[in-house]
Design a protein around this motif. Structure first.
Motif, PDB file in Angstrom:
ATOM      1  N   TRP A 280      -6.771 -24.020  26.593  1.00  0.00           N
ATOM      2  CA  TRP A 280      -7.393 -22.977  25.771  1.00  0.00           C
ATOM      3  C   TRP A 280      -7.069 -21.593  26.323  1.00  0.00           C
TER       4      TRP A 280
ATOM      5  N   GLY B 234      -3.361 -20.902  25.699  1.00  0.00           N
ATOM      6  CA  GLY B 234      -3.166 -20.582  24.282  1.00  0.00           C
ATOM      7  C   GLY B 234      -3.697 -19.207  23.924  1.00  0.00           C
TER       8      GLY B 234
ATOM      9  N   ALA C  60       1.223 -22.323  13.433  1.00  0.00           N
ATOM     10  CA  ALA C  60       0.306 -22.583  14.546  1.00  0.00           C
ATOM     11  C   ALA C  60      -0.658 -23.714  14.204  1.00  0.00           C
TER      12      ALA C  60
ATOM     13  N   SER D 236      -1.070 -27.391  16.026  1.00  0.00           N
ATOM     14  CA  SER D 236      -2.359 -27.877  16.549  1.00  0.00           C
ATOM     15  C   SER D 236      -2.718 -29.242  15.974  1.00  0.00           C
TER      16      SER D 236
ATOM     17  N   LYS E 208      -0.206 -31.039  23.268  1.00  0.00           N
ATOM     18  CA  LYS E 208      -0.968 -29.869  23.712  1.00  0.00           C
ATOM     19  C   LYS E 208      -1.927 -29.364  22.626  1.00  0.00           C
TER      20      LYS E 208
ATOM     21  N   MET F 218      -4.030 -26.119  23.624  1.00  0.00           N
ATOM     22  CA  MET F 218      -3.283 -24.854  23.681  1.00  0.00           C
ATOM     23  C   MET F 218      -2.949 -24.356  22.274  1.00  0.00           C
ATOM     24  N   PHE F 219      -2.390 -25.227  21.436  1.00  0.00           N
ATOM     25  CA  PHE F 219      -2.031 -24.797  20.086  1.00  0.00           C
ATOM     26  C   PHE F 219      -3.277 -24.544  19.236  1.00  0.00           C
TER      27      PHE F 219
ATOM     28  N   MET G 229      -4.251 -21.083  20.071  1.00  0.00           N
ATOM     29  CA  MET G 229      -3.334 -20.140  19.431  1.00  0.00           C
ATOM     30  C   MET G 229      -3.676 -19.955  17.954  1.00  0.00           C
TER      31      MET G 229
END
Length: 667
Positions: free
Chosen positions: A421, A424, A460, A464, A469, A472-473, A476
């Protein structure tokens, strides 16, 4: 080549469609917030992005919990501001306590309700950050700020719900129906094999039962999704919980059957199992089933009639009585399972009394650590702000608090998720800077803003959706809007933007670092604590003055089962299930022996068990069995045999898990 292209298009269609839904939800929320001229429309878009999830049921369920948590958090921060109107230190300490309490409750709940608890602390931190401003100290605007932030968040929830409900067909109920049916068919098949092979070589079914128990416990998340999709399922959710409890009951009774049949002589086991199969057509081998049963899965009436026939069977021995009673419990568990399936399949609700069972807390330690982490992080971020006189320090406090509160219920994955997190967030800040100063100055309409957002949010959101990941995505995709902070009248102050973006990134990094300094309880330690707490409670149940009811014990143990980490060994799962089964047997045994002058003998047999002396306890239970055999004619053959069957269940369970109930395996 065309085949590869078509496969690539099919594989990418679901992620891209999710990215489009995410973009539409954010744009709708921003449009409404701009139209209402709210102070900070970005929170509406951020909430819409957070609510959007690949599955409709999870999104809708979490959306309503976000609304509840937001309202409670807004009310809490207003009361806190009223209590300390001119005292910044007391206000910050109160905010830290509120965030700690929110993290504690979220870690204890550990399900969809945990999101509501997290949002209490998150909303309080968001409003507090706006109230503190650049110079610090409550500014007396808490009520209006709370109303504004709560309105923005609710707009985001509603906007995401509208987009998801109109573009996504929910399949959670159908998926849950298939999973419950599949598990039930497996249990029925294995019980049939156990009874059919009695007297010969019984298959080793321990590993199968443990795996099935893990799968049954894992269905709780699927139930939450189904509840989010359908109002009818939501209002009859106790039926689905009863269905899972029915499957667990079937697993426990199957375990008792297997243990008792393996302890009997081969010839006796074959005869008694054969008689049970005659009385229980649903569990007869496939070739021996009646035509009406073999044609399809038995319905509820067949299982109910089977249970009545088994309970009425005039058993000649305690073992036969036990086998008939436990098979009747399996059929009763299947009846509860079929009640849940009827709700999922065609919306029928049986006319039975249902109530929500409140699960007792499983272990306080993970919640206490989460509370301490959140409390400390808020105070550390506040101290950093005060020491550096950083104008955007209050924003850092907000995001540090969010990192510790939102991921409080993540358990073993908390550091992985919060670090992803934070990473991202940093990447989203870079994209937001490019968008804010290179693209948006040339955009002068909401349509243009929407297209610019789509260029970022669609890819994005698609990334996700993929398992690569996701934290992270996901950050983002969801944190791009608050970093960009679109407004009706955009300002392009680079210094202000970089200060605000740096505060967000620093706050996220402080929150991520806190999980390294004060990590969550490891799965191995949590599992050992669950086993120790369960053994402690079981030994308390063995005391003469124990007064726990069946509902109390089931509520406690179902909470423990739900808290078992995924990495727990099959043996550890089996020990928890054994404690649940023997605890229920012990409660029933106490009630049965009230009318028999053997209560003191039972207390004498259980006293060593409360100390961990399994061998002496088993000897005492055998003496009670002998005494009941002598008084069978006076007490009545059926009640005496049923009580002796309970004693056999206790003896078999203690023999199988002697090292656990003695405490040796925990040393």
């Amino acid at each position: 080549m065309p085949t590869l292209l078509s496969q690539a298009l099919r594989a990418s269609s679901a992620p891209l469609f999710f990215g489009l839904r995410l973009w539409a939800a954010v744009c709708l929320a921003l449009f409404v917030a701009f139209w209402l001229e709210l102070d900070n429309a970005s929170w509406a878009g951020t909430t819409a992005a957070l609510v959007c999830q690949p599955r409709l049921g999870a999104s809708m369920r979490n959306g309503w919990f976000r609304v509840v948590g937001t309202v409670v958090g807004a009310a809490a921060i207003v009361l806190l501001s009223a209590a300390f109107p001119q005292d910044r230190a007391a206000f910050l300490i109160g905010l830290a306590l509120l965030c700690g309490a929110s993290a504690f409750v979220a870690a204890q709940l550990g399900n969809a309700s945990a999101l509501s608890a997290s949002l209490v602390g998150a909303t309080a931190a968001i409003v507090a950050g706006a109230e503190l401003g650049a110079v610090g100290g409550p500014n007396g605007q808490a009520f209006m700020l709370a109303v504004g932030r709560a309105t923005e968040i609710c707009i985001g929830v509603v906007a995401a719900g509208i987009v998801l409900a109109s573009t996504h067909v929910g399949v959670a109920s159908h998926r849950l129906l298939e999973q419950i049916s599949g598990i039930a068919d497996e249990i029925r098949s294995h019980v049939s094999n156990t009874l059919a092979n009695a007297g010969g070589v019984l298959p080793d079914s321990q590993m199968v039962r443990r795996d099935l128990a893990r799968r049954v416990i894992g269905l709780n998340a699927q139930i939450d999704e189904a509840i989010g999709e359908s109002w009818q399922v939501r209002y009859n959710a106790p039926l689905l919980r009863r269905a899972l409890e029915g499957l667990l009951q079937a697993l426990m009774s199957w375990r008792i059957l297997a243990l008792r049949l393996s302890a009997l002589p081969s010839e006796v086991a074959g005869q008694q199992a054969g008689r049970v199969l005659q009385l229980a057509p649903p569990f007869a081998p496939a070739g021996a089933q009646p035509a009406a049963v073999a044609a399809a899965s038995p319905d509820r009436s067949v299982y109910a009639a089977t249970a009545r026939a088994l309970l009425r069977e005039p058993a000649a021995t305690p073992s036969m009585r036990l086998l008939a009673d436990e098979t009747a419990k399996i059929t009763a568990g299947f009846c509860r399972m079929l009640d849940g399936l009827s709700l999922l399949r065609d919306g029928r609700v049986p006319l039975i009394s249902t109530r929500t069972r409140r699960r007792a807390p499983s272990d306080m330690l993970p919640g206490l650590i989460a509370a301490l982490r959140s409390f400390s992080v808020v105070l550390i971020a506040a101290a950093l702000w005060i020491a550096t006189a950083w104008p955007n320090g209050s924003t850092a406090i907000v995001w540090a608090a969010l990192a510790t509160v939102i991921f409080a219920a993540a358990g073993d994955e908390s550091f992985t998720r919060v670090s992803g997190w934070a990473l991202g967030t940093g990447m989203a800040a870079g994209f937001a800077a490019v968008t804010a100063f290179a693209i948006l100055p040339n955009v002068h309409s909401f349509v243009g803003l929407s297209l610019v957002l789509g260029l970022y949010l669609v890819p994005a959101g698609a990334l996700s959706y993929l398992p690569l990941k996701p934290a992270m995505f996901g950050a983002m995709a969801t944190l791009f809007v608050p970093l960009l902070n679109p407004e009706n009248q955009m300002s392009y102050n680079t210094l202000q933007f970089y200060n605000a973006a740096m505060a967000v990134v620093v706050g996220c990094c402080i929150g991520a670092t806190s999980y390294l300094i004060l990590p969550p309880v490891s799965p191995a330690i949590r599992m050992r604590r669950l086993l120790r707490l369960t053994l402690r409670d079981f030994r308390s149940l063995c005391r003469l003055d124990a007064d726990a009811s069946r509902d109390d014990w089931e509520s406690l143990m179902y909470g423990r089962l739900a808290a078992i980490p995924d990495s727990a060994t099959p043996q550890q799962r089996s020990e928890i299930l054994a404690a649940l089964s023997l605890g229920l047997t012990l409660i029933r045994l106490r009630r049965t022996l009230r009318s028999v002058p053997l209560k003191s003998e039972l207390g004498a047999a259980l006293a060593p068990l409360a100390r961990g002396d399994v061998a002496i306890a088993r000897d005492g239970l055998r003496r009670i069995d002998v005494a009941l055999a002598r008084r069978a004619s006076a007490l009545g053959r059926a009640p005496a045999d049923r009580t002796r069957g309970l004693l056999q269940v206790m003896d078999d369970g203690l023999a199988q898990h002697a090292t656990y109930f003695s405490g040796e395996s925990l040393q």
